[in-house]
Write a protein that holds these residues in place. Structure first.
Motif: not given
Length: 252
Positions: A119-147
């Motif tokens: 059971r301890q092994d299973i709990l350890q695996y579950l506690s680390q699942l979030n480490l597998l999640a891909p890193a958040p993808r943030y914007k690298d550009k803005l679209l700015i309305p102008y005129k």
């Protein structure tokens, strides 16, 4: 043993069911879900299975989204077409992984590994699942309305966002200023926190735009940017330590 199969490809699901029946008479297929939404609903509406076989790519997104929405109490065997680099992470953080197309010997190995877990092994695996999640993808550009246009602007060229009287502006490193219709809260949610910080109620500033810092008489910090802005940029005493750590961090 009760098993949930999270798989959106019919052929892959049927293949896994056939293999599980061949490997053990004791396995009961409790359900099959095909999406993140279905899986969350199933897990919330049914008794927890003993084991989950889970594909990574589901019809409505990554299976890792499930771990963000709820806490799992069931060990997982991933089925995946990921490359070898990603598989190294699965080895560490899941009971096992099965590389598609799934084979009988792979399932036997996974079930054998599962049967030896405490059971301890299973709990350890579950506690680390979030480490597998891909890193958040943030914007690298803005679209700015102008005129009558939309201007693509790289965030590398942004010094700060400034708001006053419910009006927000984007200041670029070359001194250009554009009005921007979003609030600082909306803007910050899409920015990489390694590169931008909410300095105070008026400013979001870019890390690479800070030119110097003055320690003010009341322990506030006065930040000078690489562009002229309408008012001074102060960091409160309570936030000063966090700001200094952020500024010298190497995760940008």
């Amino acid at each position: 043993m009760r098993v949930l199969i999270v798989e959106d490809e019919t052929a892959a699901y049927e293949n896994l069911v056939d293999i599980l029946k061949e490997v053990s008479y004791d396995i009961q297929i409790s359900g099959n879900t095909e999406s993140v939404t279905q899986t969350i609903h199933w897990l919330q509406s049914n008794p927890a299975p003993d084991l989950i076989f889970m594909d990574i790519h589901l019809s409505d997104g990554s299976a890792f989204t499930i771990f963000d929405k709820m806490e799992l109490e069931t060990p997982i065997v991933f089925t995946t077409a990921y490359d070898r680099y990603a598989i190294e992470a699965f080895k560490v953080n899941s009971v096992d992984y099965l590389l598609k197309p799934v084979k009988v010997e792979d399932v036997k190995h996974a079930l054998d590994k599962y049967s030896k877990l405490t059971r301890q092994d299973i709990l350890q695996y579950l506690s680390q699942l979030n480490l597998l999640a891909p890193a958040p993808r943030y914007k690298d550009k803005l679209l700015i309305p102008y005129k009558d246009k939309l201007l693509p602007v790289s965030l590398r060229d942004v010094s700060c966002f400034y708001t006053a009287d419910k009006n927000t502006c984007v200041y670029l490193k070359d001194g250009t200023l554009y009005p921007y219709s979003k609030t600082l809260e909306q803007i910050m949610s899409s920015l990489n926190p390694a590169d931008f910080i909410r300095a105070n109620k008026q400013f979001i500033i870019a890390r690479n735009s800070v030119t110097d810092i003055t320690i003010w008489f009341d322990s506030r910090l006065l930040v000078t940017l690489d562009v002229e802005v309408p008012e001074r940029v102060y960091i409160s005493k309570n936030k000063a330590s966090e700001f200094k750590s952020w500024l010298v961090s190497n995760n940008g």
